[in-house]
Design an enzyme around this catalytic site. Structure first.
Site, PDB file in Angstrom:
ATOM      1  N   SER B 148       0.846  -1.187   0.000  1.00 19.85           N
ATOM      2  CA  SER B 148       0.000   0.000   0.000  1.00 19.85           C
ATOM      3  C   SER B 148       0.896   1.257   0.000  1.00 19.85           C
ATOM      4  O   SER B 148       1.741   1.405  -0.876  1.00 19.85           O
ATOM      5  CB  SER B 148      -0.965  -0.051   1.193  1.00 19.85           C
ATOM      6  OG  SER B 148      -1.913   0.984   1.131  1.00 19.85           O
ATOM      7  N   ASP B 290      -9.005  -5.280  -5.766  1.00 21.07           N
ATOM      8  CA  ASP B 290      -8.537  -4.115  -5.010  1.00 21.07           C
ATOM      9  C   ASP B 290      -9.299  -2.891  -5.515  1.00 21.07           C
ATOM     10  O   ASP B 290      -9.227  -2.557  -6.692  1.00 21.07           O
ATOM     11  CB  ASP B 290      -7.029  -3.945  -5.235  1.00 21.07           C
ATOM     12  CG  ASP B 290      -6.423  -2.856  -4.349  1.00 21.07           C
ATOM     13  OD1 ASP B 290      -7.127  -1.889  -3.992  1.00 21.07           O
ATOM     14  OD2 ASP B 290      -5.227  -2.962  -4.044  1.00 21.07           O
ATOM     15  N   HIS B 325      -7.786  -4.707  -1.209  1.00 26.32           N
ATOM     16  CA  HIS B 325      -6.569  -3.965  -0.920  1.00 26.32           C
ATOM     17  C   HIS B 325      -5.845  -4.519   0.310  1.00 26.32           C
ATOM     18  O   HIS B 325      -4.619  -4.405   0.410  1.00 26.32           O
ATOM     19  CB  HIS B 325      -6.918  -2.493  -0.702  1.00 26.32           C
ATOM     20  CG  HIS B 325      -5.731  -1.587  -0.622  1.00 26.32           C
ATOM     21  ND1 HIS B 325      -4.968  -1.271  -1.724  1.00 26.32           N
ATOM     22  CD2 HIS B 325      -5.160  -0.934   0.424  1.00 26.32           C
ATOM     23  CE1 HIS B 325      -3.982  -0.453  -1.353  1.00 26.32           C
ATOM     24  NE2 HIS B 325      -4.075  -0.240  -0.063  1.00 26.32           N
TER      25      HIS B 325
END
Lengths: 355, 355
Positions: B148, B290, B325
Site C-alpha cells: 500500500s 482491489d 486492498h
C-alpha cells in the site's frame, strides 16, 4: 387497499376524478397529487400526499417510469412543464418511452417531500402506487420501468400486486440490498448525522451525496475525467475530482430535504423480497461495473424468477458501462434498445392493444 | 542527503552510532529514533524525528518492511516488544520474513506522530529512509517489501536511490494514485473537516476511517460477514456492518492523530512517478478486486519498468482475494509464497551473501 380517503388535486385544472384511462379525456400533460391513507410497515397508518405526473394521450398504454431516490415525477420536458426531466433522453420521439406512443406516469416517492420522518419500505411505495392507479382509474399498467430504487419498488409492486402491471423492467436493482452497498449508504447517513451534530446539515448532506456519487459511477469514468495531478491550495491537497463532487453535492442539497434523503436511503437497505413472489414477466437489466448492485445479485434475481413454482418469468440483459450504476441515465441508446424489446413483448402479451 | 545533523536515540540502551550492520553487535531487538533534517518538497527543511525498529541478528540481510499509512515500525512480536505487529503473520518462523533469517527494519512514517502539519510526499519518506540507512550504517537493503503506502515509498526509493536496495516488492501500490481512489480519500478528508467544524474531530476521523475500510475490503467479504437484515433501532435503520465499522473507526481514532491521517492520506494522492525511473528489479503484486489500485495500473507499472530505456525490470504477480486492498494482511500463505520467490531472487543476485 382502499382509496376511500383519497383527496384529489390536479394541476392544471382537472375538476373530476378521472376514470379508466381509455374512456376519459384527461389533459395530455398533467401534474397532480392525491392525499392517501397509507398503512406503513413501520409507522402505522399515515396520511400522505402522493404527487404524480402524466404525459401522453389518454388511451395510450400507460408506462410507469420510476427512478432513483433523487428522481421525481417529472420524467421529460413537455410543453406545459418545459424543464428537463430526470430521464429526458429516454423519452424522446422514436424512443421506447416516446410520449406520443406511451402514456408516461411518474411519481414523487413517498417521503420525498421530507415530511414523513419514519422508516419507509419499498413495499410502502408499491402500495401507494396502487392507490394512485385506483385514483387515476388505471386498472393495469402496460409496463413498469424502474431504475435503481424504482426497480426495487417495481419488484415489490410485481410481488404484491401482480394484477396491476403486465411487465416489469428492473434496471440496476435486485431483490435485496447488497451488504456492501448498505454499509456504504449507512456511512453516508452518518455523514449527515455528523453534520446535524453541529448544525451543518447542508455540509453533511452534501458530503453524503458526494460519497454516493462515487458509488453511482466507476473508476473508469473518473480516470478519464479527473486524471490531472492534485493541487496544493492553502496548504491542503485538493484532488482533480473535488470541484465536480462539490458541485454535485451543492446541487443535491439545494433540492433535497435531509429527511427525504435519510428515509429513502434507509428504505433501500430495508428492501428484501423473494424473487419467486414476483408475479409478472420481468426483464432484469444489470450493469457490469455497477458498484452497488453486483452482477451476481441480478443473476440470482433472474434465477429466482425462473425457479420452479415461481409466479413470474424473467430474462437478464447485461451492459458493461463506464457509468456503472448510473448507466440508465447515460447509456441512452443501449438502454432504449432494451426497453424497446421489453415493451414490444408487453405489447404482444396484451392481446389486441398495441402501441 | 547528509546525516550530519542526525541525532541518535536508541532504545534499549545502545550508546554509540552503529556502523555497518555486519560489523557491529547491535541488540537483536532494537527500537530507536533519529532526528534528521529533511528537505520536504512542499515545506522546506524541517527537523523531524524518525522512529524505527530493527529485529534480527546483525549480519543478516536487511529487509525493510513498510505498510499502509496506519502501519508503523512494529512489524512482529518479539521478546522485547511482545505486542503483535501489523504484519505479524508474515514474519513467523519459516516465512519469507522470518527474523531468524532476515533482519527486519521498519519505521513510523514521517508525519505519523501528527507533529508535521504540511503536505508530505512519498519522495520525502524515501529520502528520510536514506538518512536512516546512513545512520544505521546500512549501505544497501537486501530488499524493500512495501505494501500500500509502503509500495509507493519503495517505488520512490528505487527511483531516487536505486543503489540503496537490491530488490523491491511493491504490493497493492502503483506509480500513481488512481483518480477514483483519490476522490474517495478526498471525501474522507472532508469527513474529518466536517468533524473539525465544531470540535468533533474524533467523530470525523472515525467516519473517514470507516469509509476507508470500505475501500480496503470488498463486496464479497461484506456479503459473507454482514448478510443479516438491518434492524430498526430508535426509529433509525441500522445495517449489519455498522457495529464492525464503528469499532474499526474507534480503534483507529484511539491510535491516530488527526494530522497524521490527513497528511499521509494526502501524500498518497500526491504520489506520481515514471516507472522507467525505478532502478532495481521489482516484483509488483496486484490484487484483483482491489478497489483502490486497479489491476490496469499495476500492469502499466510493470510495463513501464520493462520499457526500453527503463532502469529496472519487473514482474507482475496477481492474486484474487475477497480482502481486496488488504490482501497483504490477510492472505498470509499466498503473499508469503510471493515473498519467498522474490527474496530468493534477491539472494541469487547478491553474489555470495545468502540468507
Amino acid at each position: 387497499m382502499s382509496f376511500v380517503n383519497a383527496a384529489f388535486h390536479a394541476v392544471p385544472s382537472v375538476q373530476s376524478l378521472p376514470a379508466y384511462e381509455s374512456s376519459v379525456d384527461l389533459a395530455r400533460e398533467l401534474r397532480g397529487e392525491i392525499d392517501i391513507r397509507l398503512d406503513l410497515r413501520h409507522a402505522g397508518i399515515r396520511q400522505v400526499t402522493l404527487r404524480y405526473e402524466l404525459l401522453g394521450d389518454a388511451g395510450l398504454p400507460v408506462v410507469l417510469v420510476a427512478g432513483g431516490i433523487s428522481a421525481h415525477r417529472h420524467v421529460v420536458a413537455s410543453a406545459t412543464f418545459p424543464e428537463n426531466g430526470w430521464a429526458n433522453a429516454l423519452a424522446q420521439p422514436g424512443r421506447a418511452l416516446d410520449p406520443a406512443h406511451r402514456r408516461l406516469l411518474a411519481i414523487d416517492y413517498v417521503g420525498a417531500d421530507g415530511k414523513l420522518d419514519v422508516p419507509l419500505e419499498t413495499a410502502d411505495q408499491a402500495d401507494a402506487i396502487v392507490q394512485l392507479l385506483d385514483a387515476l382509474g388505471i386498472a393495469r399498467l402496460h409496463a413498469f420501468v424502474g431504475y435503481s430504487y424504482g426497480a426495487l419498488v417495481g419488484l415489490q409492486l410485481a410481488a404484491r400486486h401482480p394484477d396491476r402491471l403486465r411487465r416489469l423492467v428492473a434496471v440496476s436493482g435486485a431483490h435485496r440490498a447488497h451488504p456492501y452497498a448498505s454499509a456504504w449508504r449507512a456511512l453516508q447517513r452518518k455523514a449527515v448525522a455528523l453534520g446535524q451534530l453541529q448544525c451543518a446539515d447542508a455540509q453533511g448532506l452534501s458530503l453524503a451525496r458526494q460519497f454516493a456519487m462515487l458509488s453511482y459511477r466507476t473508476p473508469e469514468e473518473f480516470d478519464e475525467r479527473f486524471d490531472a495531478a492534485p493541487e496544493i491550495i492553502n496548504g491542503r491537497v485538493r484532488c482533480a475530482a473535488e470541484d465536480y463532487l462539490d458541485a454535485a453535492g451543492a446541487q443535491y442539497v439545494a433540492r433535497t430535504p435531509v429527511n427525504a434523503y435519510l428515509r429513502l436511503s434507509e428504505s433501500i437497505d430495508l428492501h428484501r423480497l423473494d424473487p419467486a413472489r414476483v408475479g409478472v414477466p420481468t426483464t432484469v437489466v444489470a450493469v457490469e461495473g455497477d458498484r452497488l448492485v453486483p452482477l451476481a445479485d441480478s443473476v440470482a434475481l433472474v434465477e429466482g424468477l425462473n425457479a420452479p413454482g415461481a409466479s413470474g418469468r424473467g430474462q437478464l440483459r447485461v451492459l458493461r458501462s463506464p457509468y456503472g450504476h448510473d448507466a440508465f441515465l447515460k447509456e441512452t441508446d443501449r438502454i432504449d434498445n432494451i426497453l424497446v424489446a421489453a415493451l414490444r413483448d408487453a405489447d404482444r402479451n396484451e392481446n389486441g392493444v398495441s402501441a
